[in-house]
Design an enzyme around this catalytic site. Structure first.
Site, PDB file in Angstrom:
ATOM      1  N   GLY A  40       0.810  -1.212   0.000  1.00 26.81           N
ATOM      2  CA  GLY A  40       0.000   0.000   0.000  1.00 26.81           C
ATOM      3  C   GLY A  40       0.840   1.256   0.000  1.00 26.81           C
ATOM      4  N   ARG A  41       2.114   1.104   0.313  1.00 22.97           N
ATOM      5  CA  ARG A  41       2.997   2.282   0.351  1.00 22.97           C
ATOM      6  C   ARG A  41       4.438   1.926   0.003  1.00 22.97           C
ATOM      7  NH1 ARG A  41       4.206   3.500   6.597  1.00 22.97           N
ATOM      8  NH2 ARG A  41       3.886   1.428   7.441  1.00 22.97           N
TER       9      ARG A  41
ATOM     10  N   LYS B 287      10.089   1.849   0.487  1.00 20.91           N
ATOM     11  CA  LYS B 287       8.963   1.980   1.436  1.00 20.91           C
ATOM     12  C   LYS B 287       8.654   3.462   1.638  1.00 20.91           C
ATOM     13  CE  LYS B 287       7.440  -0.007   5.815  1.00 20.91           C
ATOM     14  NZ  LYS B 287       7.782  -0.966   6.865  1.00 20.91           N
TER      15      LYS B 287
ATOM     16  N   ASP C 194       0.976 -11.248   7.106  1.00 19.94           N
ATOM     17  CA  ASP C 194       1.543 -10.457   6.001  1.00 19.94           C
ATOM     18  C   ASP C 194       2.882  -9.835   6.406  1.00 19.94           C
ATOM     19  OD1 ASP C 194      -0.319  -8.949   7.701  1.00 19.94           O
ATOM     20  OD2 ASP C 194       0.309  -7.214   6.538  1.00 19.94           O
TER      21      ASP C 194
ATOM     22  N   GLY D  72      -0.065   6.259   1.494  1.00 21.88           N
ATOM     23  CA  GLY D  72       1.069   5.713   0.746  1.00 21.88           C
ATOM     24  C   GLY D  72       2.426   6.149   1.273  1.00 21.88           C
TER      25      GLY D  72
ATOM     26  N   ARG E 200       5.667 -12.987   1.331  1.00 25.25           N
ATOM     27  CA  ARG E 200       5.183 -13.142   2.701  1.00 25.25           C
ATOM     28  C   ARG E 200       4.270 -14.359   2.768  1.00 25.25           C
ATOM     29  NH1 ARG E 200       4.314  -7.081   3.986  1.00 25.25           N
ATOM     30  NH2 ARG E 200       5.555  -6.105   2.373  1.00 25.25           N
TER      31      ARG E 200
HETATM   32  P1  AMP Z   1       1.899  -2.608   8.139  1.00 23.42           P
HETATM   33  O1  AMP Z   1       1.179  -2.289   9.405  1.00 23.42           O
HETATM   34  O2  AMP Z   1       2.989  -1.628   7.800  1.00 23.42           O
HETATM   35  O3  AMP Z   1       2.391  -4.013   8.113  1.00 23.42           O
HETATM   36  O4  AMP Z   1       0.839  -2.469   6.953  1.00 23.42           O
HETATM   37  C1  AMP Z   1      -0.326  -3.239   6.835  1.00 23.42           C
HETATM   38  C2  AMP Z   1      -0.976  -2.956   5.503  1.00 23.42           C
HETATM   39  O5  AMP Z   1      -1.376  -1.588   5.426  1.00 23.42           O
HETATM   40  C3  AMP Z   1      -0.092  -3.218   4.296  1.00 23.42           C
HETATM   41  O6  AMP Z   1      -0.888  -3.692   3.250  1.00 23.42           O
HETATM   42  C4  AMP Z   1       0.461  -1.831   4.003  1.00 23.42           C
HETATM   43  O7  AMP Z   1       0.853  -1.688   2.661  1.00 23.42           O
HETATM   44  C5  AMP Z   1      -0.715  -0.949   4.340  1.00 23.42           C
HETATM   45  N1  AMP Z   1      -0.310   0.394   4.780  1.00 23.42           N
HETATM   46  C6  AMP Z   1       0.320   0.729   5.935  1.00 23.42           C
HETATM   47  N2  AMP Z   1       0.525   2.051   6.006  1.00 23.42           N
HETATM   48  C7  AMP Z   1       0.030   2.582   4.871  1.00 23.42           C
HETATM   49  C8  AMP Z   1      -0.066   3.903   4.343  1.00 23.42           C
HETATM   50  N3  AMP Z   1       0.403   4.967   5.008  1.00 23.42           N
HETATM   51  N4  AMP Z   1      -0.652   4.054   3.143  1.00 23.42           N
HETATM   52  C9  AMP Z   1      -1.130   2.999   2.469  1.00 23.42           C
HETATM   53  N5  AMP Z   1      -1.093   1.752   2.896  1.00 23.42           N
HETATM   54  C10 AMP Z   1      -0.516   1.525   4.085  1.00 23.42           C
HETATM   55 MG    MG Z   2       3.343  -5.045   6.856  1.00 25.65          MG
END
Ligand code: AMP
Ligand code: MG
Length: 493
Positions: free
Chosen positions: A97-98, A118, A258, A131, A189
């Site tokens: 997502g980012r 990232k 994930d 993102g 993952r």
């Molecule tokens: P994380 O908590 O970093 O493991 O992220 C969990 C999910 O949320 C993953 O699919 C990430 O890509 C998405 N995600 C986390 N932060 C963001 C953000 N700021 N913008 C878009 N997607 C995000």
């Molecule tokens: Mg993650």
């Protein structure tokens, strides 16, 4: 003479294999440039790992490229699709997502490494997110990946950290954005497998499994059932990884499927911490209200995650065979943990009673909330002298409680042939002077927010060789300040 060819950013050997997989495995997305980028830190060791000559890397160019203003020749950025179980609940809507996989680079040793940016901006999988990644969490990821590597714990690495004037809203306030260029052989993952399993695309799941076999587990291709052999290998590596986390008091804090790497590396750093005092129920993420990912839960929760992965392989492997591998996990974990604790205690031979010696020490740690990493460091120099004894005792609220254990430990040491010096030398490798404590990361973040990146860079070097004493930063080996206990970490990053 070193005849190794060193590359520049323009001559990196990209060879992108993931984009050769079917198109619905990912989406092509270009990074969204970040405003006014500047380089905060370059990890020259990781540059060399990529066969990049650090002397050719200018701060300006690194900032431009890794803030998304310029693409590299041969890069082909994609957002990978995956799903996963978050806090025990299946979420079909995940994916990069980012972060973007910019491409795969083959270094001069022939190793294939993913470059993943990232904080690169929105993708079709961003859901409600912006993102972006903020400077705070990017510094934490950047530093801890070097710290884990320095401890010998499998982990993703990072090439550089780029800051920006752009701001993003987190926990009700604006914070500066940043990017981290993550480097690792594997961005697959457990959740990649779950995506195909739960969307009933069993043919695609086989394509993914075959890709992973060839890229990550080629030895398994020789086995009767390569998929089963791969699952065995993933289980073995993961059990060993968790044992290392437990052995160093590391709390990952967001062990969703994930965030589980297929090759058994520590992956996706969020509100992690190394415990300053040994409390098995430590929850490092304030959003984890039920303590699902508390320190003591990690071995069991990772077992559960492995079961999620096993489930996805049901169309490729007999259930009984998968269950047998899963059932072998607790013993593999226990053995790996005992092996590590023996090393940390300087036990160079193995005795059955070591298990009890370790258990009793952990009980002491728990009862007195001992700083385990400082305890082990001081144990390196323990030779029975009054001085070395006092140093250990200082770490306990009730020092007398250590007497009985120490007596047994000393007796145990007499039953191995190695000298004190031999033992101390070995222990020095596994019992470091420095560990990345939350307050240290916090100090680096505060300074960086004021535009001073010295501490980020100094901590990077310090933690790369954590057993080497350092006069300038000797205080980081001492007791953490009182405010360290009040640091509050959340999922927001
Ligand atoms: P994380 O908590 O970093 O493991 O992220 C969990 C999910 O949320 C993953 O699919 C990430 O890509 C998405 N995600 C986390 N932060 C963001 C953000 N700021 N913008 C878009 N997607 C995000
Ligand atoms: Mg993650």
């Amino acid at each position: 003479m070193n005849t190794m060819i060193m590359h520049t950013l323009d001559t990196l050997s990209f060879d992108n294999s993931y984009t050769e997989l079917p198109e619905h495995f990912y989406q092509r997305v270009s990074p969204t440039p970040l405003k006014s980028p500047y380089l905060i830190s370059l990890n020259t060791e990781v540059a060399r790992l990529l066969s990049l000559d650090p002397c050719d890397l200018t701060p300006e160019r690194l900032a431009e490229v890794f803030a998304g203003h310029e693409s590299l020749p041969g890069a082909d950025p994609i957002a990978m699709k995956y799903t996963g179980h978050q806090f025990g609940v299946y979420n079909p809507d995940l994916g990069d997502g980012r972060g973007l996989l910019l491409g795969e680079v083959i270094n001069e040793q022939g190793e294939r490494l993913d470059l993943h940016l990232k904080g690169a901006g929105k993708t079709p999988f961003s859901r409600f997110g912006d993102g972006r990644a903020v400077l705070r969490s990017s510094i934490r990821e950047y530093l801890v990946s070097e710290a884990m590597h320095g401890l010998g714990i499998p982990t993703t690495r990072a090439l550089c950290l780029v800051g920006s004037e752009e701001l993003a809203m987190r926990d009700g306030r604006m914070e500066p954005c940043a990017t981290v260029l993550r480097v690792t052989p594997c961005h697959v993952r457990f959740g990649h497998f779950e995506y195909f399993y739960y969307s009933r695309r069993h043919d695609d799941l086989k394509v993914l499994a075959d890709y992973c076999l060839e890229r990550y587990f080629p030895d398994c291709l020789q086995q009767d059932n390569p998929y089963l052999a791969m699952f065995k290998e993933v289980t073995a590596r993961t059990a060993k990884l968790v044992a290392q986390w437990q052995g160093y008091g590391f709390v990952h804090a967001v062990l969703n499927t994930d965030n589980m790497s297929l090759i058994g590396e520590t992956f996706d750093y969020g509100p992690y911490s190394f415990m300053d005092s040994y409390k098995p129920n430590t929850i490092s993420n304030q959003n984890d209200h039920k303590g699902r990912y508390a320190f003591a839960q990690q071995p069991a929760v990772v077992h559960w995650n492995l079961a999620c992965l096993a489930q996805t392989l049901l169309t490729l492997v007999d259930k009984e065979a998968l269950v047998a591998v899963l059932d072998s996990y607790p013993a593999q974990y226990e053995q790996a943990f005992l092996d590590l604790m023996r090393q940390r205690l300087g036990l160079l031979t193995a005795e059955e009673s070591d298990t009890q010696l370790v258990e009793d020490l952990l009980q002491l740690f728990t009862q007195q909330a001992v700083d385990m990493n400082r305890f082990f460091r001081r144990l390196n120099g323990f030779d029975g002298s009054e001085d070395s004894l006092t140093k250990l005792m200082q770490l306990l609220q009730n020092p007398a409680a250590l007497n009985d254990w120490l007596l047994r430990y000393e007796q145990r040491l007499t039953r191995q042939p190695q000298s004190h010096a031999e033992r101390a030398e070995q222990m020095n490798q596994v019992n470091p002077e420095f560990i990345l404590r939350n307050y240290m990361a916090q100090e680096a973040i505060s300074a960086a927010t004021e535009g001073d990146f010295t501490l980020v860079n100094d901590l990077l070097s310090l933690l790369r060789n954590p057993s080497e004493p350092n006069k300038q930063y000797a205080y980081y080996a001492e007791s953490p300040p009182d405010w360290a206990g009040a640091i509050c970490l959340t999922c927001s990053s």
